[in-house]
Motif scaffolding. Structure first.
Motif, short mmCIF file in Angstrom:
data_model
loop_
_atom_site.label_atom_id
_atom_site.label_comp_id
_atom_site.label_asym_id
_atom_site.label_seq_id
_atom_site.Cartn_x
_atom_site.Cartn_y
_atom_site.Cartn_z
N GLU A 189 0.82 -1.22 0.00
CA GLU A 189 0.00 0.00 0.00
C GLU A 189 0.85 1.26 0.00
O GLU A 189 0.40 2.32 -0.46
CB GLU A 189 -0.93 -0.02 1.21
CG GLU A 189 -2.03 -1.08 1.10
CD GLU A 189 -2.92 -1.13 2.32
OE1 GLU A 189 -2.50 -0.61 3.38
OE2 GLU A 189 -4.03 -1.70 2.22
N MET A 190 2.08 1.16 0.50
CA MET A 190 2.98 2.33 0.52
C MET A 190 3.70 2.51 -0.81
O MET A 190 4.47 3.46 -0.98
CB MET A 190 4.01 2.18 1.64
CG MET A 190 3.42 2.28 3.05
SD MET A 190 4.66 1.91 4.33
CE MET A 190 5.86 3.21 4.03
N ASN A 191 3.46 1.59 -1.75
CA ASN A 191 4.11 1.63 -3.07
C ASN A 191 5.63 1.67 -2.96
O ASN A 191 6.32 2.34 -3.72
CB ASN A 191 3.63 2.85 -3.87
CG ASN A 191 2.19 2.72 -4.32
OD1 ASN A 191 1.77 1.64 -4.74
ND2 ASN A 191 1.43 3.80 -4.21
N SER A 192 6.15 0.94 -1.97
CA SER A 192 7.60 0.94 -1.74
C SER A 192 8.29 -0.27 -2.37
O SER A 192 9.48 -0.47 -2.19
CB SER A 192 7.89 0.96 -0.23
OG SER A 192 7.32 -0.18 0.39
N LEU A 193 7.53 -1.07 -3.12
CA LEU A 193 8.08 -2.30 -3.70
C LEU A 193 8.44 -2.11 -5.17
O LEU A 193 7.69 -1.46 -5.92
CB LEU A 193 7.06 -3.44 -3.58
CG LEU A 193 6.59 -3.80 -2.17
CD1 LEU A 193 5.47 -4.84 -2.23
CD2 LEU A 193 7.74 -4.32 -1.32
N GLY A 194 9.54 -2.69 -5.56
CA GLY A 194 9.90 -2.71 -6.97
C GLY A 194 9.06 -3.75 -7.71
O GLY A 194 8.29 -4.50 -7.11
N GLU A 195 9.23 -3.83 -9.04
CA GLU A 195 8.38 -4.73 -9.84
C GLU A 195 8.55 -6.19 -9.44
O GLU A 195 7.57 -6.94 -9.35
CB GLU A 195 8.69 -4.54 -11.32
CG GLU A 195 8.05 -3.30 -11.93
CD GLU A 195 8.08 -3.33 -13.44
OE1 GLU A 195 8.87 -4.15 -14.00
OE2 GLU A 195 7.34 -2.57 -14.07
N ARG A 196 9.78 -6.63 -9.22
CA ARG A 196 10.02 -8.03 -8.88
C ARG A 196 9.39 -8.37 -7.51
O ARG A 196 8.77 -9.42 -7.35
CB ARG A 196 11.52 -8.32 -8.85
CG ARG A 196 12.18 -8.23 -10.22
CD ARG A 196 13.70 -8.19 -10.10
NE ARG A 196 14.25 -9.48 -9.65
CZ ARG A 196 14.57 -10.47 -10.47
NH1 ARG A 196 14.39 -10.35 -11.78
NH2 ARG A 196 15.09 -11.60 -10.00
N GLU A 197 9.56 -7.44 -6.57
CA GLU A 197 8.95 -7.66 -5.25
C GLU A 197 7.43 -7.61 -5.36
O GLU A 197 6.73 -8.41 -4.73
CB GLU A 197 9.41 -6.57 -4.28
CG GLU A 197 10.89 -6.55 -3.99
CD GLU A 197 11.29 -5.26 -3.31
OE1 GLU A 197 11.48 -5.28 -2.08
OE2 GLU A 197 11.40 -4.23 -4.01
N ARG A 198 6.92 -6.67 -6.16
CA ARG A 198 5.47 -6.50 -6.29
C ARG A 198 4.82 -7.72 -6.95
O ARG A 198 3.71 -8.11 -6.60
CB ARG A 198 5.17 -5.23 -7.09
CG ARG A 198 3.75 -4.70 -6.91
CD ARG A 198 3.59 -3.35 -7.59
NE ARG A 198 2.25 -2.83 -7.43
CZ ARG A 198 1.83 -2.12 -6.38
NH1 ARG A 198 2.68 -1.83 -5.41
NH2 ARG A 198 0.58 -1.67 -6.31
N ALA A 199 5.53 -8.34 -7.87
CA ALA A 199 5.01 -9.55 -8.52
C ALA A 199 4.81 -10.66 -7.49
O ALA A 199 3.77 -11.33 -7.45
CB ALA A 199 5.97 -10.00 -9.62
N SER A 200 5.82 -10.85 -6.63
CA SER A 200 5.72 -11.87 -5.58
C SER A 200 4.69 -11.48 -4.53
O SER A 200 3.95 -12.34 -4.02
CB SER A 200 7.08 -12.09 -4.91
OG SER A 200 8.04 -12.56 -5.83
#
Length: 538
Positions: free
Chosen positions: A68-79
């Motif tokens: 929710e904080m949008n602190s994740l990169g794409e690879r992290e967000r995918a997982s």
């Protein structure tokens, strides 16, 4: 990742969780936050599958906050979206799960993370889309997984091709049973009695297979059904749980479980599965022929039924034959050692004479049963030193059903108290203060009656300690006193409760009734302690 993938698809969850735990420690030490987050999400997915709710909830709070904080990169967000989707599925948040899976699919499609994408697609297909009969998403998953298999070099040889289910699901529930239980997860008999929580994902389908195989063995069917319920109630997936309720309800002919299944299906907008709950056809209808099986009612007067119809067994020429039938009906697995029976029934006879008498009793019972049901096999037989009743000719025995409910309720208590209470309440409805009251002066039966009474009293007291509902407390106390009217402890505890609630008139009524019963039955007066308790009413 290849080791991770192989452990996943060979369903070695024990080793997989240990492997991921080691990676979490490694990435924590090295400070690789991206791989730490991804591995934590993967770890959360597999803990979902073994119902390790505490670990999952801790991971969920952390990942949800980061997401929710949008602190994740794409690879992290995918997982992360893979984990959040599976978490939402198991919590019953279908719409959220669909949104997370859509985002996860898009992210993995744009990244070179084929192995984890394959696992995500497998989870989406197996735990969400197939249950919703979402043909579009199922087709996408299958096509994408085929593409990944063709792309990865070397190919993933140990992955079995996922079979596409039929479009007309509601017309072929038996196919879905076979798909979910036989094809979706590897069945292994060793998991049926496992005490390891990590095997829960395997135990449930294995128990379902055992349930189907026990179809003509009523005792085994009931035991397996209640054990299956005890396990599936630890499992959060609403569709999976609903489906198990559905097949158990059909197996036990208990509409309450079918209604639970329907409620869960409707809650998650799976309307075609909900319609199945109202259908006359079910997965057991093709193999069950219950009309020729016997139901024995031992609580209260001894009664015998075929289906809903009560039948009358002709007058017993030998009362010992009726007693032997009753003795076998209350034994575990409906059998007992021949030598034990001979000792109980003919202790004063020599071995040969006692043995002959037992054969005569068995012959008498078999002839009487043969007059009411058509069956080529004897109702009672002797095998390997045991005298046993043929399970296949039994529909239900109320006393054994009662004992099974108590047993499973106790086992279930630590994991699911609401489900355990439900089983205890079912047992309360079955119970009667008398077990075959028209049979007198039989020592083993007197002991059995006392054992049943003690078990029931213990269960009622256990429920009293674990409820605060006033109506429930009153009902339990009434049942306790009804179960054993001369038990002063139960009377004293009930009066103390009523006085604590300022129900003085009711307390006085209970006291007077007990004093009268005690005087009439035993010629005794109430204790000084109980009298002093009532002084407050004067």
């Amino acid at each position: 990742m290849k080791k991770h993938l192989k452990l996943y698809f060979t369903e070695n969850l024990d080793e997989l969780l240990n492997y991921l735990h080691g990676r979490i420690e490694h990435f924590g030490i090295t400070g690789n936050s991206v791989e730490l987050t991804r591995t934590l999400c993967q770890f959360g997915c597999y803990n979902l599958l073994i119902s390790n709710h505490h670990t999952v909830d801790v991971i969920y709070k952390f990942i949800k906050k980061e997401y929710e904080m949008n602190s994740l990169g794409e690879r992290e967000r995918a997982s992360a979206t893979r984990f959040l989707a599976l978490y939402s599925v198991f919590e019953g948040y279908t719409k959220e799960a669909l949104q997370y899976y859509k985002e996860s699919q898009q992210l993995f499609w744009s990244l070179d993370l084929f192995e984890e994408e394959f696992m995500m697609l497998t989870e989406a297909y197996s735990w969400l889309y197939i249950w919703m009969n979402n043909q579009e998403e199922m087709h996408y998953c299958l096509q994408r997984m085929k593409y990944i298999q063709d792309t990865i070099k070397p190919p993933i040889e140990f992955i079995n091709t996922i079979e596409h289910p039929p479009i007309t699901r509601k017309l072929d529930i038996e196919y879905y049973y076979r798909y979910i239980i036989e094809k979706n997860w590897k069945i292994n008999e060793k998991y049926v009695n496992s005490k390891n929580r990590i095997h829960l994902i395997y135990m449930i389908p294995a128990l379902c297979m055992k349930l189907m195989n026990a179809d003509h063995d009523q005792e085994m069917l009931q035991q397996t059904a209640f054990t299956l319920l005890a396990n599936v109630n630890q499992f959060k997936h609403p569709f999976y749980k609903a489906y198990i309720y559905f097949i158990v309800g059909n197996a036990l002919k208990d509409n309450s479980y079918i209604l639970k299944a329907k409620e869960l299906f409707l809650l998650n907008d799976v309307t075609d599965m909900a319609e199945l709950c109202d259908a006359e056809k079910n997965i057991f209808s093709k193999v069950k022929k219950r009309s020729s099986k016997l139901t024995f009612k031992l609580f209260g007067n001894f009664e015998v039924y075929i289906g809903e119809k009560q039948i009358t067994l002709t007058k017993w020429e030998r009362k010992k034959a009726e007693e032997l039938l009753l003795y076998l009906l209350v034994q575990p697995n409906l059998q007992a050692l021949k030598d034990v029976i001979m000792d109980k029934f003919y202790a004063d006879e020599n071995y040969k004479k006692a043995s002959n008498r037992i054969y005569v009793l068995i012959h008498t019972i078999n002839n009487k049963i043969k007059n009411v049901i058509e069956n080529d096999k004897p109702f009672i037989s002797i095998m390997n030193g045991f005298i046993r009743i043929d399970h296949n000719q039994i529909e239900e025995i109320d006393v054994l059903n009662y004992l099974k409910l108590l047993s499973v309720g106790r086992l279930l208590w630590s994991d699911d108290q609401m489900a355990a209470i439900e089983l205890f309440n079912k047992a309360r409805k079955i119970y009667h203060n008398q077990v075959i009251p028209d049979m007198y002066y039989i020592s083993w039966l007197e002991q059995f009656r006392e054992d049943i009474k003690q078990k029931h009293t213990k269960m009622l007291n256990f429920l009293l300690k674990n409820t605060t509902n006033a109506e429930m407390i009153n009902s339990l106390f009434v049942e306790l006193i009804d179960c054993d009217p001369l038990n002063e402890t139960s009377v004293k505890n009930y009066i103390a409760y009523l006085l604590g609630q300022s129900h003085y008139i009711k307390a006085k009524e209970i006291f007077q009734r007990y004093a009268r019963t005690l005087k009439e039955e035993l010629g005794l007066d109430v204790s000084a302690e109980l009298k002093s308790l009532m002084d407050v009413v004067k």
